[in-house]
Design an enzyme around this catalytic site. Structure first.
Site, short mmCIF file in Angstrom:
data_model
loop_
_atom_site.label_atom_id
_atom_site.label_comp_id
_atom_site.label_asym_id
_atom_site.label_seq_id
_atom_site.Cartn_x
_atom_site.Cartn_y
_atom_site.Cartn_z
N TRP A 322 42.73 39.02 38.35
CA TRP A 322 42.43 38.66 39.75
C TRP A 322 42.85 37.21 40.00
CZ3 TRP A 322 39.50 34.77 41.89
CH2 TRP A 322 39.22 34.86 43.25
N HIS A 323 42.64 36.36 38.98
CA HIS A 323 42.94 34.94 39.17
C HIS A 323 44.43 34.66 39.32
CE1 HIS A 323 38.77 34.45 37.91
NE2 HIS A 323 38.84 33.28 38.51
N GLY A 324 45.25 35.46 38.70
CA GLY A 324 46.67 35.20 38.86
C GLY A 324 47.52 36.14 38.03
N PHE A 480 44.84 31.56 44.04
CA PHE A 480 44.37 32.90 43.66
C PHE A 480 44.18 33.76 44.90
CE2 PHE A 480 42.24 30.16 40.27
CZ PHE A 480 43.41 30.08 39.56
#
Lengths: 480, 328
Positions: A322-324, A480
């Site tokens: 999800w963060h990247g 993000f």
């Protein structure tokens, strides 16, 4: 528009002044216009992505509300998931998968020619996608009645204080607040402003100052060994905390000024005594989202042990992703998942060790040891989070304790960076946070006579002006 | 709400008063490098026309040998207004424009940064206004806005200066960067004879520079050129001397400037960026700052270009000045 810009310093008071000057029934129009303007200041074209998500989820919500049976609602849930995750995938993850496939095919000398999708990542897409998805899932589950007012629903998706970096709000919490008539409340407004000032201190004085050192070292890891790498890693732990929690504070404070309560996103995570506690204190809105919409549907801990471990790993790997779209984030997520699995597996052994060492009789020392260990586990994982690649992360970890007699060799001299200021600011912040573990700083300030209160505000603003970094550095979580 | 507005206003006044007090008790040092602006203004006011007025940043201050140039163009009195590119090209030219007289020739030698983030200037402009408050008239509204954005940095500089000079008893400036080291034409000479550093370790564009190309710069230059032609003055543009290393490593950003200007700029351009490149050993401590050998190399290049331009002008006065554009 960045919170730490002159633009916001003008925009926000104007919005607040108009907000309290107009009747309640028109306020959603103001909030929606202000939110869209706020987003369009970054890249106007990408507003269409928010509009698509808003339209589809509004429609799906209404359709699901008309149907009693879950089965008949499911197709609309799938439509919402497909649209939102499809957009997220296209703009955020397509190039990552495409590049990974290309690398894989190249390994076997197979021709692969799918071109890259050459677009900018829309700011905040992960945040508003998850926020709007929580609405459709809640409507599907029957937890939330569908929202009939398209304007209120659109404000819920795009509410400017939390649009681009959260907290990721739930419809059951935030949406009813848009119906409440908010009158001007002096105490509430000033409390909101105080929270904002604290957020600005964290962001401008601490995070952006530490960023100068961290960026220099982490962007050139091959040039350093020993202490600079270790110091940069410690600094990054505080940089990311101050950057993100500072953003959350400004968001929460901005919303509070207008009468809205956003959820707490951080609760002094570096005082956690275990990794599971860390995740109850770090980015709470995201970790609770994953708990409610992924971990529990997977079975949570009410399954066989191996399945429980699997659930934990899956949730944290997805959280990392999800963060990247980078292997570094996947690794970071997997590492945290592994910590949790290992903590469950080793629970009995650790208890025996603690008993053997007699730490149960010295609870404060035991607590301190647990806090220190948890912090360093998180710190180790931050190396992968911040490094530009997995190989960089291993290079940093490998070089961190090398250097022999040169280990203490100071890091680079960076214009504007003052190591003393960096360390002092971290210590002061941690001291304040330590106090916050026991009592509310806001209540402490409010209980003081006016002269002392004003002296505190004066010092706080002067600290920002004198020691803040004013180069409009983007918040880390914007990516993000 | 009235109570909040009243209290906030009082609080803002308190903060602003503190800021102003801090600025006032730490005035610019009388011998600082930027104080040379005062003398350069005096030269612009008092030097008789026709003048050859060089406009640019510190590359000109460090690199120009006005005496040598003056000896080749006896018609003109030479003035070097170069000080720091962070003042911004718009201000440099607006300021010069107010002093122009018929027969003057403006030689603009702009650092490449002036076509990116520094066209409108930066906090250095605050310091200039502080030194010479009258020049505020040459500052546009857009500059005021960008200056406001940078005001905290300016205030912090004052605070640092105050702490360093009074509490720590430490000077923040380089020992040779003094107003007394400027000669009577406005050339800086304090560095001549000092040891040079390897400037290839300093990028031509710092990490925060060269990101936003300023597309208004050409329109502004054309307006400026039109205005001064009406006044009976003239102007030419020469790209500055940089090291070959910097040219190669930042070719894309430099060529973008050249390609943008050569198509549609009314002011004659006398060289190409590639022509004005040199060995990095000819530079002193910064990307545009020349050492003593660098000056010896640079000034004849400028003289040749100007001679060529002025001789063409004398032999074939053109109605369309862009015909004088010289491309090698």
């Amino acid at each position: 528009m960045l919170f730490n810009s002159l633009h916001y310093l003008v925009f926000f008071p104007v919005v607040v002044a108009i907000y309290f000057s107009i009747p309640h029934r028109y306020r959603w129009i103001l909030l929606l216009s202000a939110s869209y303007y706020f987003y369009m200041c970054w890249k106007a074209e990408y507003l269409f992505l928010i509009l698509i998500s808003t339209a589809i989820d509004y429609f799906c919500g209404l359709q699901m509300g008309k149907r009693v049976k879950r089965e008949s609602r499911r197709k609309f849930l799938i439509l919402s998931l497909f649209t939102n995750l499809g957009l997220l995938f296209s703009f955020k993850y397509f190039n990552f998968f495409n590049d990974s496939m290309r690398d894989l095919f190249n390994q076997f000398n197979i021709f692969y020619n799918i071109p890259a999708f050459d677009v900018l990542l829309p700011v905040g897409i992960s945040f508003y996608t998850f926020q709007t998805l929580s609405y459709t899932i809640d409507v599907y589950r029957g937890v939330k009645k569908p929202e009939r007012h398209p304007g209120i629903f659109a404000v819920y998706v795009a509410f400017f204080p939390q649009l681009v970096a959260g907290p990721i709000e739930r419809s059951v919490r935030l949406m009813p607040q848009f119906y409440e008539q908010k009158s001007f409340d002096y105490q509430r407004v000033t409390d909101g402003l105080k929270i904002m000032v604290w957020g600005f201190i964290k962001k401008l004085v601490i995070a952006d100052h530490l960023a100068m050192y961290v960026n220099q070292i982490y962007n050139n890891p091959g040039n350093y060994t020993g202490m600079p790498l270790l110091l940069a890693t410690y600094f990054f732990a505080f940089q990311i905390y101050c950057d993100f929690s500072g953003y959350s504070d400004i968001a929460i404070g901005s919303a509070k000024v207008m009468g809205y309560d956003l959820m707490q996103n951080f609760r002094r995570p570096y005082f956690s005594r275990s990794i599971s506690e860390f995740w109850k204190r770090w980015h709470i809105s995201l970790s609770s989202w994953f708990r409610d919409y992924l971990y529990i549907p997977l079975g949570g801990n009410r399954v066989a042990k191996w399945r429980w471990y699997y659930n934990l790993l899956v949730v944290f790997i997805v959280s990392g992703f999800w963060h990247g779209a980078n292997w570094t984030f996947l690794f970071w997520g997997a590492l945290h998942g592994s910590y949790l699995v290992l903590s469950i597996i080793t629970a009995k052994i650790r208890y025996r060790i603690v008993s053997f060492l007699g730490l149960v009789n010295t609870p404060i020392l035991h607590k301190v040891i647990k806090v220190v260990i948890t912090f360093h586990l998180a710190l180790f994982a931050w190396v992968f989070f911040r490094a530009n690649s997995i190989s960089d992360a291993f290079l940093i970890l490998g070089s961190m304790f090398r250097g022999g007699a040169n280990w203490f060799k100071p890091g680079p001299k960076i214009d504007g960076f003052d190591i003393n200021l960096a360390i002092i600011s971290i210590l002061v912040m941690e001291a304040i946070q330590l106090y916050q573990e026991r009592a509310s700083v806001l209540e402490f300030i409010n209980s003081k006579p006016v002269l002392i209160r004003w002296a505190i505000y004066y010092v706080a603003v002067m600290v920002i002006l004198l020691f803040g970094t004013f180069e409009e550095v983007e918040f880390i979580y914007f990516q993000f | 709400m009235a109570k909040l507005i009243l209290r906030l206003s009082i609080f803002i006044v308190l903060i602003v008063t503190t800021i102003l007090a801090l600025i006032l008790i730490s005035p610019p040092r009388a011998d600082s490098y930027l104080m040379a602006f005062k003398n350069k203004q005096k030269l612009l006011r008092e030097t008789p026309s026709p003048r050859m007025i060089f406009v640019g940043g510190s590359g000109l201050a460090y690199g120009l040998d006005s005496e040598m140039i003056g000896s080749h163009f006896e018609r003109y009195n030479v003035i070097n207004t170069g000080l720091a590119y962070k003042i911004g090209m718009r201000f440099m030219l607006e300021n010069v424009k107010t002093h122009l007289k018929p027969g003057d020739l403006v030689v603009l030698i702009p650092e490449y940064q002036l076509f990116y983030e520094y066209f409108d200037g930066s906090i250095t402009l605050f310091a200039i206004v502080e030194i010479e408050p009258d020049v505020v008239e040459s500052i546009s509204f857009s500059q005021v806005f960008s200056m406001l954005d940078e005001f905290p940095q300016y205030f912090q500089r004052h605070f640092n200066f105050l702490v360093n000079s009074t509490i720590l008893n430490k000077s923040m400036a380089l020992s040779y960067e003094k107003v007394s080291n400027f000669n009577r034409y406005g050339d800086f000479e304090g560095h001549l004879g000092l040891k040079s550093v390897d400037i290839t370790k300093i990028p031509l564009f710092a990490p925060d520079q060269g990101k936003e190309f300023d597309k208004d710069s050409k329109d502004y230059l054309n307006r400026f050129y039109g205005d001064i032609r009406e006044k009976g003055a003239d102007a030419v543009l020469i790209f500055p001397l940089i090291s070959g290393f910097h040219y190669r490593t930042h070719k894309e950003k430099i060529d973008l400037v050249y390609d943008f200007l050569k198509d549609g700029l009314n002011m004659p351009i006398l060289n190409t960026p590639q022509e004005f490149t040199a060995d990095s050993r000819l530079f002193f401590n910064q990307k545009y700052h020349m050492n003593i050998e660098g000056r010896k190399y640079y000034n004849p290049l400028i003289i040749n270009k100007l001679k060529l331009y002025l001789s063409k002008l004398d032999t074939q006065p053109a109605t369309d000045r862009t015909e004088l554009f010289i491309e090698n």
